[in-house]
Design an enzyme around this catalytic site. Structure first.
Site, mmCIF file in Angstrom:
data_model
loop_
_atom_site.group_PDB
_atom_site.id
_atom_site.type_symbol
_atom_site.label_atom_id
_atom_site.label_comp_id
_atom_site.label_asym_id
_atom_site.label_seq_id
_atom_site.Cartn_x
_atom_site.Cartn_y
_atom_site.Cartn_z
ATOM 1 N N HIS A 68 23.726 3.462 -70.899
ATOM 2 C CA HIS A 68 22.272 3.647 -70.897
ATOM 3 C C HIS A 68 21.928 5.010 -71.472
ATOM 4 O O HIS A 68 22.361 6.036 -70.948
ATOM 5 C CB HIS A 68 21.707 3.510 -69.479
ATOM 6 C CG HIS A 68 21.562 2.081 -69.050
ATOM 7 N ND1 HIS A 68 20.517 1.629 -68.285
ATOM 8 C CD2 HIS A 68 22.324 0.995 -69.321
ATOM 9 C CE1 HIS A 68 20.648 0.325 -68.090
ATOM 10 N NE2 HIS A 68 21.746 -0.071 -68.700
ATOM 11 N N TYR A 78 12.269 3.289 -62.280
ATOM 12 C CA TYR A 78 11.928 3.938 -61.011
ATOM 13 C C TYR A 78 10.410 3.876 -60.869
ATOM 14 O O TYR A 78 9.690 4.482 -61.671
ATOM 15 C CB TYR A 78 12.394 5.397 -61.023
ATOM 16 C CG TYR A 78 13.907 5.559 -60.957
ATOM 17 C CD1 TYR A 78 14.546 5.772 -59.741
ATOM 18 C CD2 TYR A 78 14.690 5.511 -62.108
ATOM 19 C CE1 TYR A 78 15.930 5.927 -59.664
ATOM 20 C CE2 TYR A 78 16.078 5.660 -62.042
ATOM 21 C CZ TYR A 78 16.686 5.871 -60.816
ATOM 22 O OH TYR A 78 18.061 6.021 -60.747
ATOM 23 N N PRO A 114 19.528 7.774 -52.314
ATOM 24 C CA PRO A 114 20.012 7.182 -53.568
ATOM 25 C C PRO A 114 19.088 7.380 -54.775
ATOM 26 O O PRO A 114 19.467 7.034 -55.898
ATOM 27 C CB PRO A 114 20.156 5.692 -53.232
ATOM 28 C CG PRO A 114 19.348 5.475 -51.997
ATOM 29 C CD PRO A 114 19.273 6.771 -51.278
ATOM 30 N N LYS A 160 23.134 9.922 -57.189
ATOM 31 C CA LYS A 160 24.083 11.030 -57.183
ATOM 32 C C LYS A 160 25.272 10.884 -56.225
ATOM 33 O O LYS A 160 26.283 11.584 -56.367
ATOM 34 C CB LYS A 160 23.349 12.344 -56.828
ATOM 35 C CG LYS A 160 22.438 12.833 -57.911
ATOM 36 C CD LYS A 160 23.223 13.448 -59.050
ATOM 37 C CE LYS A 160 22.426 13.589 -60.314
ATOM 38 N NZ LYS A 160 22.770 12.655 -61.364
ATOM 39 N N TYR A 165 19.720 14.151 -64.198
ATOM 40 C CA TYR A 165 20.071 12.742 -64.017
ATOM 41 C C TYR A 165 21.427 12.410 -64.631
ATOM 42 O O TYR A 165 22.237 11.692 -64.034
ATOM 43 C CB TYR A 165 18.977 11.844 -64.623
ATOM 44 C CG TYR A 165 19.104 10.395 -64.208
ATOM 45 C CD1 TYR A 165 18.644 9.963 -62.968
ATOM 46 C CD2 TYR A 165 19.700 9.454 -65.049
ATOM 47 C CE1 TYR A 165 18.777 8.646 -62.569
ATOM 48 C CE2 TYR A 165 19.839 8.137 -64.667
ATOM 49 C CZ TYR A 165 19.375 7.737 -63.426
ATOM 50 O OH TYR A 165 19.522 6.427 -63.039
HETATM 51 P P1 RFL Z 1 32.547 5.481 -48.539
HETATM 52 O O1 RFL Z 1 32.243 4.621 -49.699
HETATM 53 O O2 RFL Z 1 31.633 5.440 -47.372
HETATM 54 O O3 RFL Z 1 34.041 5.170 -48.088
HETATM 55 C C1 RFL Z 1 34.580 5.680 -46.891
HETATM 56 C C2 RFL Z 1 35.709 4.789 -46.450
HETATM 57 O O4 RFL Z 1 36.308 5.335 -45.272
HETATM 58 C C3 RFL Z 1 36.510 4.296 -44.324
HETATM 59 N N1 RFL Z 1 36.523 4.889 -42.969
HETATM 60 C C4 RFL Z 1 37.648 5.108 -42.254
HETATM 61 N N2 RFL Z 1 38.948 4.879 -42.526
HETATM 62 C C5 RFL Z 1 39.855 5.195 -41.576
HETATM 63 N N3 RFL Z 1 39.531 5.722 -40.356
HETATM 64 C C6 RFL Z 1 38.237 5.978 -40.044
HETATM 65 N N4 RFL Z 1 37.905 6.506 -38.870
HETATM 66 C C7 RFL Z 1 37.235 5.667 -41.014
HETATM 67 N N5 RFL Z 1 35.889 5.772 -41.039
HETATM 68 C C8 RFL Z 1 35.481 5.305 -42.220
HETATM 69 C C9 RFL Z 1 35.341 3.355 -44.551
HETATM 70 O O5 RFL Z 1 35.626 2.034 -44.056
HETATM 71 C C10 RFL Z 1 35.214 3.406 -46.065
HETATM 72 O O6 RFL Z 1 36.001 2.418 -46.703
HETATM 73 O O7 RFL Z 1 32.600 7.042 -48.989
HETATM 74 P P2 RFL Z 1 33.104 7.675 -50.359
HETATM 75 O O8 RFL Z 1 34.403 7.115 -50.801
HETATM 76 O O9 RFL Z 1 32.943 9.145 -50.201
HETATM 77 O O10 RFL Z 1 32.041 7.184 -51.468
HETATM 78 C C11 RFL Z 1 30.702 7.593 -51.433
HETATM 79 C C12 RFL Z 1 29.792 6.503 -52.031
HETATM 80 O O11 RFL Z 1 30.093 5.286 -51.386
HETATM 81 C C13 RFL Z 1 28.299 6.821 -51.877
HETATM 82 O O12 RFL Z 1 28.039 8.197 -52.107
HETATM 83 C C14 RFL Z 1 27.414 6.008 -52.854
HETATM 84 O O13 RFL Z 1 27.520 4.643 -52.592
HETATM 85 C C15 RFL Z 1 25.937 6.444 -52.772
HETATM 86 N N6 RFL Z 1 25.055 5.626 -53.613
HETATM 87 C C16 RFL Z 1 24.938 5.879 -54.969
HETATM 88 N N7 RFL Z 1 25.678 6.843 -55.553
HETATM 89 C C17 RFL Z 1 25.613 7.056 -56.914
HETATM 90 O O14 RFL Z 1 26.304 7.963 -57.413
HETATM 91 N N8 RFL Z 1 24.824 6.277 -57.737
HETATM 92 C C18 RFL Z 1 24.054 5.282 -57.228
HETATM 93 O O15 RFL Z 1 23.422 4.580 -58.015
HETATM 94 C C19 RFL Z 1 24.060 5.075 -55.793
HETATM 95 N N9 RFL Z 1 23.350 4.085 -55.232
HETATM 96 C C20 RFL Z 1 24.298 4.601 -53.033
HETATM 97 C C21 RFL Z 1 23.439 3.831 -53.887
HETATM 98 C C22 RFL Z 1 24.373 4.303 -51.668
HETATM 99 C C23 RFL Z 1 23.611 3.284 -51.141
HETATM 100 N N10 RFL Z 1 23.738 3.028 -49.750
HETATM 101 C C24 RFL Z 1 24.027 1.768 -49.229
HETATM 102 C C25 RFL Z 1 23.834 4.151 -48.836
HETATM 103 C C26 RFL Z 1 22.665 2.820 -53.358
HETATM 104 C C27 RFL Z 1 22.727 2.556 -51.979
HETATM 105 C C28 RFL Z 1 21.825 1.486 -51.460
HETATM 106 C C1 PHB Z 2 21.887 0.745 -58.097
HETATM 107 O O1 PHB Z 2 21.958 0.081 -59.142
HETATM 108 O O2 PHB Z 2 22.360 0.328 -57.029
HETATM 109 C C2 PHB Z 2 21.184 2.051 -58.126
HETATM 110 C C3 PHB Z 2 20.800 2.605 -59.348
HETATM 111 C C4 PHB Z 2 20.145 3.817 -59.367
HETATM 112 C C5 PHB Z 2 19.860 4.473 -58.189
HETATM 113 C C6 PHB Z 2 20.264 3.937 -56.981
HETATM 114 C C7 PHB Z 2 20.931 2.710 -56.943
HETATM 115 O O3 PHB Z 2 19.193 5.661 -58.231
#
Ligand code: RFL
Ligand code: PHB
Length: 395
Positions: free
Chosen positions: A73, A202, A294, A298, A386
């Site tokens: 993108h 957005y 989100p 980031k 971004y």
């Molecule tokens: P995770 O993905 O939470 O993984 C942590 C893992 O640790 C396990 N765990 C344990 N294991 C052993 N013993 C324990 N006591 C434990 N406790 C937990 C868990 O089961 C899990 O498997 O953290 P990690 O690896 O640091 O990754 C971080 C990302 O997942 C997170 O920052 C992103 O998903 C945030 N996020 C977005 N980030 C972006 O860069 N771009 C995006 O577009 C974006 N969109 C989003 C998002 C997060 C969202 N939600 C659901 C919060 C959109 C959403 C809706």
């Molecule tokens: C997504 O596609 O899940 C997504 C994209 C951009 C954002 C957050 C989530 O800022």
């Protein structure tokens, strides 16, 4: 009793990417994950990868499918009260782009590479506990298939997300924490329908924020701002689509293709930073150390930049004996973390409706948006943040 160099807690993107890079550098590591592999893959999360994240995934050797299937993108769209604006990210960031490729797929690719390399991941490891992390002989205990097990290590990498055990193993008196909770969450819906627009959109609206995103040419991901008090039972699929149509530009609402939801879930929004990212032999990476709303896309990208710093540090430690660089870990990470925290907070404040905000506040938001989107400096400001800011070197 088994022994490894780096015990990694958590097999999310942070843990798997760190494990993959360490393995490539010949640094022995074991991952302990609380859930099953299928469960980890069922969590639908991020979608936007910065260039730095893409490069690191490539360096780890897990980038082939991302390079084949990821969507490049060069811009992103906004709308305010239904009026549509395009931001040329490439032009305003000095030639950078982002890649739309789901976190689930990144995780799947890293899992496959780890399996190929024959490295150990213990899924369904219960009651993981860290011991003697201040000493030269830290170890981790856990339960697996009714056995009590012990893993000795040189270092522990806490990659276990916001609710994990790693951060909680640091004495409370040593923790420097900052938090902001927002009075709303995001309700997400994934569907096998063509995305409504080529770029992400957005959308700020007086009814609340909405985001139109995607995973591929045939899979869409949409989000709606909802009050903190809403539960998933409050939302039917029909209600979701109707509300989305009200918040996005009219011409988009008319061409929106709706379809059955593959997944619907609500995520609360918060900003959180634990500045104590290293304590003794423990390092915190990703969501275990910081959470961002989100809105700026980031979270995963910050996790990847922590992984890059930790990986480069472990290479220095094991190849050159440079333990003197350990205090640099959190200095390098935090400089980037706070800038992403600021940007995510700013995007959230600019584009969401707050329950306490007045008609005056809404007009100020509108003026701020109008200023940024029509000024060269404003567009550069959004685009540079971004696509991702640069990461300091360890030395
Ligand atoms: P995770 O993905 O939470 O993984 C942590 C893992 O640790 C396990 N765990 C344990 N294991 C052993 N013993 C324990 N006591 C434990 N406790 C937990 C868990 O089961 C899990 O498997 O953290 P990690 O690896 O640091 O990754 C971080 C990302 O997942 C997170 O920052 C992103 O998903 C945030 N996020 C977005 N980030 C972006 O860069 N771009 C995006 O577009 C974006 N969109 C989003 C998002 C997060 C969202 N939600 C659901 C919060 C959109 C959403 C809706
Ligand atoms: C997504 O596609 O899940 C997504 C994209 C951009 C954002 C957050 C989530 O800022």
């Amino acid at each position: 009793m088994t022994k490894t160099k780096v015990a990694i807690i958590g097999a999310g993107p942070s843990g798997l990417l760190l494990g993959q890079l360490l393995t490539k550098a010949g640094i022995d590591n074991v991952i302990l994950e609380r859930k099953s592999g299928e469960y980890v893959l069922s969590r639908i999360r991020a979608g936007v990868l910065e260039q730095g994240t893409v490069d690191l995934i490539r360096e780890s050797g897990a980038g082939a499918r991302m390079d084949a299937d990821g969507l490049i993108h060069t811009g992103t769209d906004f709308s305010f009260q239904g009026e549509h604006y395009h931001l040329d990210l490439e032009k305003y960031s000095g030639g950078k782009q982002v890649v739309v490729y789901g976190q689930t797929e990144v995780t799947r690719d890293l899992m496959a590479e780890r399996k190929k390399a024959g490295d150990v991941t213990i899924y369904e490891a219960a009651n993981v506990q860290l011991h003697d992390i201040e000493s030269d002989n830290p170890y981790v205990t856990y339960e697996h298939q009714d056995e009590n097990l012990r893993l000795d290590c040189d270092y522990v990498a806490g990659c276990d997300g916001f609710h994990g055990v790693s951060r909680k193993s640091i004495p409370k008196t040593e923790l420097e924490e900052y938090e902001k909770v927002y009075p709303f969450g995001w309700l997400g819906l994934m569907s096998d329908t063509p995305p409504v627009n080529d770029e992400l959109v957005y959308c700020a609206h007086e009814r609340g924020f909405a985001l139109c995103s995607m995973r591929s040419a045939t899979r869409s991901r949409y989000y709606l701002q909802v009050p903190n008090t809403d539960t998933i039972e409050d939302w039917s699929e029909e209600k979701f689509w109707e509300e989305l149509k009200r918040r996005i530009p009219k011409e988009m609402a008319e061409r929106l293709v709706t379809g059955p939801a593959l997944e619907m879930s609500i995520a609360p929004l918060r900003s959180y930073v634990c500045e104590t990212m290293q304590y003794g032999k423990l390092f915190l990476l990703g969501d275990s150390a910081h959470i961002v709303p989100p809105t700026g896309a980031k979270g995963l990208n910050l996790a990847a930049s922590d992984v890059e710093t930790a990986y480069r540090l472990f290479v220095k430690i094991y190849q050159e004996g440079r333990t003197d660089l350990i205090p640099r870990y959190q200095e390098v990470c935090l400089a980037r973390v706070w800038k992403s925290v600021r940007f995510s907070w700013w995007m959230t404040m600019l584009l969401h409706r707050f329950p306490s905000s007045s008609r005056f506040d809404f007009r100020v938001q509108q003026a701020e948006f109008d200023y940024f989107i029509n000024s060269e400096a404003g567009k550069s400001n959004i685009a540079e943040n971004y696509v991702g800011l640069s990461l300091e070197k360890l030395e």
